[in-house]
Enzyme design. Sequence first.
Site, mmCIF file in Angstrom:
data_model
loop_
_atom_site.group_PDB
_atom_site.id
_atom_site.type_symbol
_atom_site.label_atom_id
_atom_site.label_comp_id
_atom_site.label_asym_id
_atom_site.label_seq_id
_atom_site.Cartn_x
_atom_site.Cartn_y
_atom_site.Cartn_z
ATOM 1 N N CYS A 31 0.357 3.684 2.751
ATOM 2 C CA CYS A 31 1.202 2.899 4.157
ATOM 3 C C CYS A 31 2.497 3.161 4.195
ATOM 4 C CB CYS A 31 0.922 1.348 4.192
ATOM 5 S SG CYS A 31 -0.785 0.982 4.296
ATOM 6 N N CYS B 140 -9.981 -30.198 32.948
ATOM 7 C CA CYS B 140 -9.299 -30.121 31.641
ATOM 8 C C CYS B 140 -8.480 -28.839 31.691
ATOM 9 C CB CYS B 140 -10.140 -30.067 30.539
ATOM 10 S SG CYS B 140 -9.535 -29.722 29.040
ATOM 11 N N CYS C 205 0.786 -1.082 0.022
ATOM 12 C CA CYS C 205 -0.096 -0.106 0.078
ATOM 13 C C CYS C 205 0.994 1.253 -0.159
ATOM 14 C CB CYS C 205 -0.759 -0.247 1.234
ATOM 15 S SG CYS C 205 -1.592 1.480 1.660
ATOM 16 N N CYS D 139 -9.034 -26.662 28.573
ATOM 17 C CA CYS D 139 -10.552 -25.956 28.720
ATOM 18 C C CYS D 139 -10.248 -24.786 29.581
ATOM 19 C CB CYS D 139 -11.434 -26.891 29.231
ATOM 20 S SG CYS D 139 -11.783 -28.503 28.460
#
Length: 437
Positions: free
Chosen positions: A55, A186, A52, A189
Amino acid sequence: MLTILLGCSLVFMVQGFYSASDDVVELNPSNFNQEVLQSDSVWLIEFYAPWCGHCQSLTADWKKTATALKGIVKVGAVDADQHKSLGGQYSVRGFPTIKIFGANKNKPDDYQGGRSSQAIVDGALNALQTLVKDRMSGRSGGSDYSGGGGGSGSKKDVVELTDDNFDRLVLNSDEVWLVEFFAPWCGHCKSLEPEWAAAASAVKEQTKDKVHLGAVDATVHQGLASRYGIRGFPTIKIFKKGEEPEDYQGGRTRGDIIAGALDLFSDNAAPPELLEILNADVLKKTCDDYQLCVIAVLPHILDTGAAGRNGYLEVMMKMAEKYKKKMWGWLWTEAGAQMELEASLGIGGFGYPAMAAINARKMKFALLKGSFSETGIHEFLRDLSVGRGSTATVGGGALPIINSVEAWDGKDGELPVEDDYDLSDVDLDDNFGKDEL
């Protein structure tokens, strides 16, 4: 030698604009959560693409900004061309996009100021001042991703699913569900829990509560775990009405989960409505509500008939379906019905059908240069979506005056009926029409 230089140039572009010696923090999906979302600091983040041009022009000012704000406001950069999941998570549609992550990390603000280092620093300091005022007034200015009660990243946005409510909430729903089957003991988890909670809050807001994240304690509700063949924890499944559940195959960070949920939302969402510009409210609301409003100016009905116009509208509806993930607005008008609009977009008087895309926040627009076909419009919108293509300022710097018109009735046009003249009483000279020498 030229080949080597070009190769080095390409490698530089692929690697991005910033290095470890800069004060700009390079961010990616691996460190974004810890560096930004779990931080109490204000972050100023540029989402860019190496190819870009705008940018590239911003790079020096961005480095200067980071140095000026060192120890005060954090300044980061994301190569959103490489890390598309982060860009998608924060609805980055063009480059560069600058966002301010302040008190609520789930809802960063778009930076709308100038692109000089001084303007950017001023914007960052304003955000910092706002954060301090919030904290002084008792509102939380830290991370919203606590595991507890309050905040938009709290567990309350994860729906607790059980044997009793699963069918009613999930299977009988018209909406999409991502369901985690977990076990309290777990370890994986437990690691997923804050990511799942934060993603649930963000997804709820960004999809207007159309995609839900739920959780089932599979050690308690063993009937559900058995029904869906759960063998390990955590297992995440996707539920869509009328379809067999499928395994979620994406990443387990909040960014990955949010990106996956938004893809599901887009895939199952209806395409945006294609509206005729009948009055000023239609144009203003559409252009204010969406990042871009795509406007077609179609030939007069007498030039195309109903069949021809419907053909053009069908092309637009196909494009609206194709680009529905962009959440753009789609409008059309008849040539000559909104002349001030045509003039402000440089269309005016010829070359129909025509198409323009307007960013009402910046009052910039781009014109379709190719054919008004699926291929031509696709190329036009594809370039816009990645920040390419030339733009201009809307004439007058504001949305133009819009006429109130009647909606098209879907029928062929009719020529206006002219009065008939009776020539029987007109006294014509007997020599009328004869040539005289």
